[in-house]
Design a protein around this motif. Structure first.
Motif: not given
Length: 540
Positions: A142-144, A207-211, A462-469
């Motif tokens: 659920g997180y990008k 994870e689709e961070l890079i192609p 990120s999940k929506g407008s929220e950011v996490f580490w």
């Protein structure tokens, strides 16, 4: 300041991302403890690989974490120093691996198995370690994934000193025929780091961070290493695996093979009063650990046949004794220690490196069939050495300040997608201590704090407008270091150990809110400023 770059493609090794197998294991609940299981290993069948390793001695850090993954695993460099020639011996140590010391530093170790057996010249050795049954990745449903910042310890090197110095005098036995000059990355280390780069590439693509076949735009990726040979080479090999067609440069700032102040775990300020209080804190935190090393020293002495060595016979080297250490803390220098702890750390470092390099485990132990517990006991000397010199709070925030600032800046650089910083075990340990990581012991590893090639992986989600580490230690197990199987996300991943912190809490998915996570770095930098004002400005 000199800035030099070298390209990655010239060092690409023939190690390819491989195979499919068991399903991936994602980190979902980092609060579940990883367990260690007992399994037996025979030594590997007469496959000999020459490789180097170097004694790094000032180690790194009490830091911690608990982690989970549907089959979990935890993860674990130090500083090079002028080791010792007589009772101590001059040997190199740099800011690295849990065993590097005054001028530079140490080394590290790891071990693993799938209830597997390696054959060694006909004998069986018990391996107490957790089975690695498949793929593991850092993933949160659920997180990008938006950004990755890695602080890595270099991979396997040769010991910091050559056979004509301390190591040649302290044992009658012949050491492994290292594949590199003292302190430099070994052939095995290059192959292993390329494999790690390939694993991270596969993960980042999934994870689709890079192609696929990512060629980053200017500023999206930064590869920055300490200017020592082993750190530049490690970054080069990792980049060859991670970005094999991009031809990315490795950035380093000092003359080749000299220490960069950002990666040097040196005291950036000092006063008489600070030295006294810092030494008191070292004993407050680690007096018991240092006193408890007599059994470790006895085992190490027996393995190397200390009393049969030329150094012992001519009395230039004495028996190891817990409690004879003397500390040295001076501005512009790495924390140092003399006595049995320093000498034993140099030998411990070299033995652990020999265990990784030598396919015959009996030869690795100078003719003795050491159990996994005994290898851990030998490596524990390095672990204590690193903790003692780099992880007491007053020391950690001082020596780690430049690198903590560098990591913070990378996390907050607009447009940055991926950062790879390559240093030493002392860097990994002191940074984790400075930002308040919980104490830990890594599973499925001989080196329990900062194993060779280990990486702190900071990931932004990120999940929506929220950011996490999140923060995890990723490292290869002893079996992976010795056998060099192809790493991938499906069937044979490195170990992953989730890091917990003292002053912030995770959400239900194991992530930290971005503002709270940034605060632990700001707090570490503020602690440095407070100590400076308390001691330096007051003394003035």
């Amino acid at each position: 300041m000199k800035k030099t770059v070298i390209t990655a493609c010239s060092l690409v090794l023939a190690a390819v991302i491989g195979s499919t197998g068991c399903g991936k294991i994602s980190l979902k609940n980092p609060n579940m403890k990883n367990s260690e299981t007992n399994s037996e290993l025979k030594t590997e069948d007469n496959t000999e690989v020459k490789t180097e390793t170097n004694t790094e001695t000032n180690t790194e850090t009490n830091t911690g974490a608990t982690t989970e993954a549907k089959t979990e695993a935890k993860t674990e460099e130090t500083t090079e120093a002028k080791t010792e020639t007589t009772t101590e011996a001059k040997a190199e140590t740099t800011a690295e691996d849990n065993t590097e010391a005054n001028s530079e530093a140490t080394s590290e170790v790891n071990a693993e198995s799938n209830t597997e057996t390696e054959t060694n010249t006909g004998s069986t050795q018990n391996i107490d370690e957790e089975a690695n049954a498949g793929g593991r990745i850092i993933d949160y449903d659920g997180y990008k994934l938006d950004q990755v910042v890695i602080l890595s310890r270099h991979n396997i090197r040769s010991p910091l000193s050559g056979g004509d110095s301390l190591l040649g005098k302290i044992t009658p036995h012949e050491w492994f025929n290292w594949t590199s000059a003292p302190s430099e990355l070994s052939l095995r280390g290059g192959v292993l780091e390329t494999q790690m780069g390939q694993y991270f590439r596969q993960w980042a693509e999934e994870e689709e961070l890079i192609p696929t076949n990512y060629h980053p735009d200017n500023g999206q990726v930064r590869i920055y290493a300490n200017s020592k040979q082993r750190t530049i080479a490690t970054a080069q090999y990792f980049t060859a695996g991670m970005f094999p067609t991009a031809g990315l440069p490795v950035e380093y700032h000092m003359e080749f093979d000299k220490m960069d102040p950002v990666f040097t775990p040196q005291l950036t300020f000092w006063t008489d009063e600070y030295e006294k209080d810092a030494k008191d804190q070292i004993y407050e935190y680690y007096a018991d650990a240092m006193k408890s090393l007599n059994d470790n020293y006895e085992l190490l002495s027996d393995v190397i046949d200390l009393e049969e060595s030329n150094g012992f016979k001519d009395q230039s080297i004495t028996a190891f004794t817990a409690g004879d250490e003397e500390f040295s803390l001076k501005e512009g220098a790495e924390p140092g220690v003399s006595g049995s702890l320093k000498t034993a750390c140099s030998v411990s470092d070299a033995l652990v490196l020999q265990y990784y390099e030598e396919s015959d485990t009996q030869k690795a132990g100078f003719g003795q069939e050491l159990t996994y517990e005994q290898w851990k006991s030998i490596s524990e000397i390095k672990d204590v050495y690193g903790d003692v010199l780099f992880t007491a709070p007053m020391i950690a925030v001082n020596v780690a300040y430049p690198l903590v600032s560098e990591i913070y800046d990378e996390m907050n650089t607009d447009g940055r997608v991926f950062t790879f910083l390559c240093g030493h075990d002392s860097n990994v340990g002191s940074v984790l201590a400075a930002i308040g990581a919980e104490d830990y012991e890594l599973p499925n590893a001989i080196e329990k704090k900062t194993p060779i090639g280990c990486k702190i992986v900071f990931t932004k989600w990120s999940k929506g407008s929220e950011v996490f580490w999140s923060a995890d230690l990723v490292y290869q197990t002893p079996s992976q270091l010795r056998n060099m199987p192809i790493l991938d996300t499906d069937s044979n991943s490195p170990e992953i150990f989730h890091i917990s912190f003292k002053n912030i809490k995770q959400n239900e998915d194991g992530l930290y809110k971005a503002d709270e996570f940034m605060k632990i770095f700001l707090d570490a930098m503020d602690s440095y400023e407070s100590l400076y004002q308390e001691y330096v400005e007051k003394a003035a």
